[in-house]
Design a protein around this motif. Structure first.
Motif, PDB file in Angstrom:
ATOM      1  N   THR A  67       0.842  -1.205   0.000  1.00 59.64           N
ATOM      2  CA  THR A  67       0.000   0.000   0.000  1.00 59.64           C
ATOM      3  C   THR A  67       0.871   1.247   0.000  1.00 59.64           C
ATOM      4  OG1 THR A  67      -1.811  -1.134   1.111  1.00 59.64           O
ATOM      5  CG2 THR A  67      -1.779   1.274   1.281  1.00 59.64           C
ATOM      6  N   ALA A  68       1.951   1.211   0.751  1.00 58.52           N
ATOM      7  CA  ALA A  68       2.862   2.358   0.798  1.00 58.52           C
ATOM      8  C   ALA A  68       3.378   2.681  -0.603  1.00 58.52           C
ATOM      9  CB  ALA A  68       4.028   2.070   1.740  1.00 58.52           C
ATOM     10  N   ILE A  69       3.813   1.656  -1.312  1.00 54.38           N
ATOM     11  CA  ILE A  69       4.344   1.875  -2.671  1.00 54.38           C
ATOM     12  C   ILE A  69       3.254   2.409  -3.592  1.00 54.38           C
ATOM     13  CG2 ILE A  69       5.286   0.700  -4.705  1.00 54.38           C
ATOM     14  CD1 ILE A  69       6.932  -1.030  -2.732  1.00 54.38           C
ATOM     15  N   LEU A  70       2.042   1.901  -3.453  1.00 51.13           N
ATOM     16  CA  LEU A  70       0.930   2.415  -4.271  1.00 51.13           C
ATOM     17  C   LEU A  70       0.704   3.902  -4.019  1.00 51.13           C
ATOM     18  CD1 LEU A  70      -1.689  -0.484  -3.996  1.00 51.13           C
ATOM     19  CD2 LEU A  70      -0.386   0.203  -6.030  1.00 51.13           C
ATOM     20  N   ARG A  71       0.736   4.315  -2.750  1.00 53.81           N
ATOM     21  CA  ARG A  71       0.530   5.737  -2.416  1.00 53.81           C
ATOM     22  C   ARG A  71       1.677   6.595  -2.971  1.00 53.81           C
ATOM     23  NH1 ARG A  71      -3.282   3.845  -2.457  1.00 53.81           N
ATOM     24  NH2 ARG A  71      -4.694   3.234  -0.808  1.00 53.81           N
ATOM     25  N   PHE A  72       2.913   6.105  -2.854  1.00 57.18           N
ATOM     26  CA  PHE A  72       4.042   6.869  -3.393  1.00 57.18           C
ATOM     27  C   PHE A  72       3.967   6.934  -4.919  1.00 57.18           C
ATOM     28  CE2 PHE A  72       6.307   5.159   0.571  1.00 57.18           C
ATOM     29  CZ  PHE A  72       5.880   6.228   1.330  1.00 57.18           C
ATOM     30  N   ASN A  73       3.524   5.847  -5.553  1.00 51.76           N
ATOM     31  CA  ASN A  73       3.339   5.862  -7.013  1.00 51.76           C
ATOM     32  C   ASN A  73       2.317   6.929  -7.409  1.00 51.76           C
ATOM     33  OD1 ASN A  73       5.133   3.730  -7.366  1.00 51.76           O
ATOM     34  ND2 ASN A  73       3.528   2.178  -7.553  1.00 51.76           N
ATOM     35  N   GLU A  74       1.201   6.988  -6.675  1.00 54.97           N
ATOM     36  CA  GLU A  74       0.165   7.991  -6.964  1.00 54.97           C
ATOM     37  C   GLU A  74       0.741   9.403  -6.816  1.00 54.97           C
ATOM     38  OE1 GLU A  74      -3.464   7.316  -4.688  1.00 54.97           O
ATOM     39  OE2 GLU A  74      -3.170   5.156  -4.876  1.00 54.97           O
ATOM     40  N   ALA A  75       1.533   9.612  -5.785  1.00 55.38           N
ATOM     41  CA  ALA A  75       2.137  10.931  -5.571  1.00 55.38           C
ATOM     42  C   ALA A  75       3.074  11.297  -6.712  1.00 55.38           C
ATOM     43  CB  ALA A  75       2.881  10.955  -4.232  1.00 55.38           C
ATOM     44  N   ILE A  76       3.841  10.312  -7.189  1.00 55.20           N
ATOM     45  CA  ILE A  76       4.783  10.558  -8.286  1.00 55.20           C
ATOM     46  C   ILE A  76       4.038  10.875  -9.582  1.00 55.20           C
ATOM     47  CG2 ILE A  76       6.473   9.407  -9.777  1.00 55.20           C
ATOM     48  CD1 ILE A  76       7.547   8.068  -7.155  1.00 55.20           C
ATOM     49  N   VAL A  77       2.928  10.195  -9.822  1.00 52.62           N
ATOM     50  CA  VAL A  77       2.134  10.468 -11.024  1.00 52.62           C
ATOM     51  C   VAL A  77       1.607  11.907 -10.989  1.00 52.62           C
ATOM     52  CG1 VAL A  77      -0.029   9.900 -12.220  1.00 52.62           C
ATOM     53  CG2 VAL A  77       1.524   8.073 -11.522  1.00 52.62           C
ATOM     54  N   LEU A  78       1.152  12.356  -9.823  1.00 53.24           N
ATOM     55  CA  LEU A  78       0.598  13.709  -9.706  1.00 53.24           C
ATOM     56  C   LEU A  78       1.678  14.794  -9.804  1.00 53.24           C
ATOM     57  CD1 LEU A  78      -2.045  13.201  -6.868  1.00 53.24           C
ATOM     58  CD2 LEU A  78      -2.478  13.608  -9.306  1.00 53.24           C
ATOM     59  N   LEU A  79       2.839  14.559  -9.171  1.00 54.32           N
ATOM     60  CA  LEU A  79       3.935  15.541  -9.203  1.00 54.32           C
ATOM     61  C   LEU A  79       5.257  14.822  -9.476  1.00 54.32           C
ATOM     62  CD1 LEU A  79       3.241  18.039  -6.248  1.00 54.32           C
ATOM     63  CD2 LEU A  79       3.075  18.458  -8.700  1.00 54.32           C
ATOM     64  N   PRO A  80       5.489  14.451 -10.741  1.00 53.37           N
ATOM     65  CA  PRO A  80       6.703  13.692 -11.061  1.00 53.37           C
ATOM     66  C   PRO A  80       8.000  14.499 -10.894  1.00 53.37           C
ATOM     67  CG  PRO A  80       5.513  14.262 -13.060  1.00 53.37           C
ATOM     68  CD  PRO A  80       4.644  14.672 -11.905  1.00 53.37           C
ATOM     69  N   GLY A  81       7.891  15.802 -10.731  1.00 53.46           N
ATOM     70  CA  GLY A  81       9.074  16.632 -10.570  1.00 53.46           C
ATOM     71  C   GLY A  81       9.441  16.915  -9.129  1.00 53.46           C
ATOM     72  N   ARG A  82       8.786  16.252  -8.182  1.00 58.04           N
ATOM     73  CA  ARG A  82       9.052  16.469  -6.755  1.00 58.04           C
ATOM     74  C   ARG A  82       9.856  15.289  -6.207  1.00 58.04           C
ATOM     75  NH1 ARG A  82       6.230  15.915  -1.587  1.00 58.04           N
ATOM     76  NH2 ARG A  82       6.839  17.691  -0.296  1.00 58.04           N
TER      77      ARG A  82
END
Length: 199
Positions: A67-82
């Motif tokens: 679940t942690a990796i899924l949440r981090f993946n979602e965050a990366i999709v939304l702001l890939p430059g962060r």
């Protein structure tokens, strides 16, 4: 269910710059750096990404790494430059044993942060630790030196541990202190024996 020890170990992974055991004083993970770089992102989107990262860190702390990796993946999709989400996902990947994936994310976090700020510091420390475990001490030392220049006390400690002269000095100092302590004990013993004879 997470034990306090589990939380402390996971916290040490997600917050390498914080002394072990002080995790209650810090916010989870690398999610609220307040870095100048974050100002370039739309505030509402940034808030959403921070919430996803926070959820990911909490999931990892409770042992739900998927679940942690899924949440981090979602965050990366939304702001890939962060950089922050890459750094946090790297820690989760390490927990899964995916060191190659973790290094790839840490490389990206260092690149995006410009090896500056809290995200850069944390990525450099984590990458340095992995490189050290892989036996690549030269590359590890470079990352840890950069992190130490950014203010990481943990990186400074690791550099001292990697210094063979410091280790030698520490051993010599320990031996000297033990010898002095032994002399003091012997002197006390002889004094007590002398006092008994006088009586």
């Amino acid at each position: 269910m997470c034990t306090p020890n589990d939380k402390a170990v996971l916290h040490a992974l997600f917050n390498p710059n914080v002394p072990f055991g002080n995790f209650d004083e810090q916010s989870p993970g690398d999610i609220e750096d307040n870095e100048d770089l974050d100002e370039r992102f739309p505030p509402a989107l940034l808030q959403q990404v921070c919430a996803l990262e926070r959820n990911g860190v909490e999931a990892a702390e409770c042992g739900d790494v998927k679940t942690a990796i899924l949440r981090f993946n979602e965050a990366i999709v939304l702001l890939p430059g962060r950089a922050s989400a890459y750094n946090n996902r790297a820690q989760a990947l390490r927990l899964q044993g995916d060191v190659t994936g973790a290094l790839k994310d840490l490389d990206r976090a260092v690149e995006l942060s410009g090896a500056k700020g809290v995200s850069g510091q944390k990525a450099l420390v984590q990458r340095g630790l992995i490189l050290r475990l892989q036996g690549n001490d030269d590359a590890a030392r470079k990352d840890l030196q950069k992190a130490a220049q950014l203010g990481s006390a943990f990186a400074k400690q690791q550099l001292i541990l990697m210094n063979p002269y410091a280790a030698l000095c520490n051993n010599m100092l320990r031996d000297m202190v033990q010898k002095l302590h032994q002399k003091e004990l012997n002197a006390e013993t002889h004094k007590d024996v002398g006092d008994d004879r006088d009586a």
